[in-house]
Design a protein around this motif. Sequence first.
Motif, mmCIF file in Angstrom:
data_model
loop_
_atom_site.group_PDB
_atom_site.id
_atom_site.type_symbol
_atom_site.label_atom_id
_atom_site.label_comp_id
_atom_site.label_asym_id
_atom_site.label_seq_id
_atom_site.Cartn_x
_atom_site.Cartn_y
_atom_site.Cartn_z
ATOM 1 N N GLY A 78 -36.418 -9.218 20.334
ATOM 2 C CA GLY A 78 -37.418 -10.499 20.775
ATOM 3 C C GLY A 78 -37.564 -11.791 19.688
ATOM 4 O O GLY A 78 -38.360 -12.592 19.419
ATOM 5 N N LEU A 79 -36.609 -11.366 18.869
ATOM 6 C CA LEU A 79 -35.796 -12.585 17.620
ATOM 7 C C LEU A 79 -35.309 -13.738 18.795
ATOM 8 O O LEU A 79 -35.331 -13.216 19.437
ATOM 9 C CB LEU A 79 -34.921 -12.010 17.113
ATOM 10 N N ASP A 80 -35.972 -14.982 18.097
ATOM 11 C CA ASP A 80 -35.353 -15.909 19.022
ATOM 12 C C ASP A 80 -33.797 -16.410 18.348
ATOM 13 O O ASP A 80 -33.290 -16.995 19.209
ATOM 14 C CB ASP A 80 -36.314 -16.974 18.354
ATOM 15 N N ARG A 81 -33.609 -16.215 17.430
ATOM 16 C CA ARG A 81 -32.073 -16.217 16.431
ATOM 17 C C ARG A 81 -32.027 -15.621 15.380
ATOM 18 O O ARG A 81 -33.227 -14.946 14.660
ATOM 19 C CB ARG A 81 -31.509 -18.179 16.063
ATOM 20 N N LEU A 82 -31.364 -15.661 14.583
ATOM 21 C CA LEU A 82 -30.176 -14.468 13.605
ATOM 22 C C LEU A 82 -29.633 -14.642 12.532
ATOM 23 O O LEU A 82 -28.441 -15.507 12.748
ATOM 24 C CB LEU A 82 -29.734 -13.110 14.043
ATOM 25 N N PHE A 83 -30.144 -14.881 11.426
ATOM 26 C CA PHE A 83 -29.234 -14.511 9.550
ATOM 27 C C PHE A 83 -28.665 -13.608 9.572
ATOM 28 O O PHE A 83 -29.588 -12.675 10.089
ATOM 29 C CB PHE A 83 -30.498 -15.523 9.126
ATOM 30 N N VAL A 84 -27.070 -13.218 9.385
ATOM 31 C CA VAL A 84 -27.030 -12.242 8.299
ATOM 32 C C VAL A 84 -25.932 -12.580 7.942
ATOM 33 O O VAL A 84 -25.453 -13.095 6.769
ATOM 34 C CB VAL A 84 -25.626 -11.678 9.689
ATOM 35 N N ALA A 85 -27.024 -12.151 6.159
ATOM 36 C CA ALA A 85 -26.575 -12.194 5.219
ATOM 37 C C ALA A 85 -25.276 -11.200 4.813
ATOM 38 O O ALA A 85 -25.682 -10.444 4.086
ATOM 39 C CB ALA A 85 -28.243 -12.450 4.191
ATOM 40 N N THR A 86 -23.995 -11.604 4.347
ATOM 41 C CA THR A 86 -22.876 -10.567 3.806
ATOM 42 C C THR A 86 -22.892 -11.435 2.846
ATOM 43 O O THR A 86 -22.794 -12.297 2.518
ATOM 44 C CB THR A 86 -22.029 -10.727 4.332
ATOM 45 N N HIS A 87 -23.196 -9.902 1.790
ATOM 46 C CA HIS A 87 -22.765 -10.093 -0.545
ATOM 47 C C HIS A 87 -21.587 -9.090 -0.565
ATOM 48 O O HIS A 87 -22.478 -7.957 0.213
ATOM 49 C CB HIS A 87 -23.837 -10.777 -0.334
#
Lengths: 256, 380
Positions: A78-87
């Motif tokens: 149900g998300l409209d968009r996504l952030f994937v934070a890599t560190h």
Amino acid sequence: MSVAVIFKWAYSPADAQVRSDGTLDLSRAKAAISEYDPVAIAAGRQLANDLGTDLVGLTAGPAGIDSPLMRKAALSRGLDRLFVATHSALEQANSTVTANVLAAALGREPEIAAVIAGAESVDDAAGQVPLTLAGLLDWPGLAGVSGIAVDGGALEVYRTGANRQETLRLTGPAVLAVTTNAVSPPVPGMKDILAAGKKPATVLDEAELGPVTCAQAVEVGRRPTAVPRREGRVLDGELAEAVRQAVSVIQEAGLA
Amino acid sequence: MEFNFTDEQELLLQSLDDLLERECSEQYIAELDAAHEPPTAFRKAMYDTGFLSLGFPEQYGGTPVDAVTLVLLAGRVARQGLNNGYGMELLQAMDILEFGSEAQREEILGLLAQGETPFALGFTEPGAGSDSSGLRTSAVHRDGQVVFNGTKTLITNALRSRNLLLMARDPAVSGSRGAISMYLVPTDAPGITYNQLDKVVWHTADSCEVFFDDVTLPESCLVGTKGRGFEQLMRNFEFERLVIASQCWGQAECAFHDAAAYAAQRQQFGQPIGQFQLIQQKLVDMAIKVENMGNLVLKTAWMLDQGLDLRTQGALCKRYCALSAFEVADDAVQIFGGIGLTNGARVSRIWRDTRGHRVGGGTDEIMVHIAGRQIVKAHN
């Protein structure tokens, strides 16, 4: 304006094996959305609909966390968009580091009405990240949220405790950790899964997020605590005989 | 060769697992079986989440999907221990979506949306089962109406369905070719009576004798083209065999896991019975059969997706899976011992239900007949 949901890409508890010493064998466990987080995404979806805004997801981890499966698993819910934070700091993640990376990533989103989180993660189960994140953002942080409603320009948040029911009014953004039964998350169908592949996902790497400079609690040891072994016994014979055996087993165990 | 699931299959199976956990517990299935009730609530949940419209054309609200994915889902539902839990609805709907009128399509899709069984297939007769040329139920077209007379038997779900997809012949046409037509007949039409058969398998679906005594309906109940009913029905028979095979695979896997778990905990002579080599041999042979079933089902589904001829493969797959599933269930009952013979044990229900699959959808022997002819022909 958007609503954000933070979630963890962790192992699926259905695939975990418990070793004889009480430790978990995750070597054959597949990755999945942490089992407390689908309810957070569903609650976020409901709030975003009520506010007429986007629902953006955010997860954080080391570089290997990003995969087409992870993206589709999250976006199909149900998300409209996504952030994937890599560190790289998340190779040995603890809740403080995770919250710092999430806070840095949320800085990319111009205006957030609320950040929704699950009650805790399936692996660490500490429930610390949402409230640490709230502190870093300088927002109110509320755990144990059983419902969220929109009232004019404010949010009404419901919390149910052992001997109380609270209604809180929020006039600005907050981090809200929802209980496992806050809403019933829908099961994604084929249409949701196919649509997920077409939704936008943005990877934010270490260069964009900046260094993690906070003091860290470093784990220097871990051992399972003793858990009484649960023994399964199958009792034979007619009902009366089986009952006699059951009584005998209970007495031998010192339980009666 | 790729054995991994696609991301979409992986996620769909996860969704299905979630749904099964919520809506189709072991206790729910056991209660349905004991009460001889169909899984209506589960089917409704499957429809609401889009699983029951997978494979339907998009114009009818469905989502196109490949056969490999469908059999994976059918196998997974069966692995829960539920017989005929998934797949048959699609087959049924396809008959109507492909050949039915707009009114018939609307009715069937509406019933599926409510979790209902849209129709029972009215094919088998006292003198016609594997041999369709013996079909005697008559359909006489006269003045815009059709009059049906005859007897059907072993009609699954006749009492629970709103309609019968009735196969009947025009008595004026000799032979089978061009004589048999397909009709959608309301189960409450005047002149239809039922005699429920008390069968030992498939308790979640009733089976009946159905008697037609001058049942008169408008000709609009005809499905597709008059005289082409058998060809229309045959269009989906190979897929039906594949769906049955995938259900056998899932049920066998369920029985295997139950038996293996029981063998690991059941103590005799001071140790779990799984430590005895006689039990281990059973478990190993069961595991080989389950693995073979999965491979055969998935290969056959892949062939269907490639548009390859399934006449031989479909029959090989159905025969092997029906037979092996029953053998696995039988060994599971043996490992359980006396408890395996009680109605409370899931393996006893699977034993009953897998036995039914050696007959339903084409007997073991008919599968030999179909595949055997093709094998000899190919080597002649």
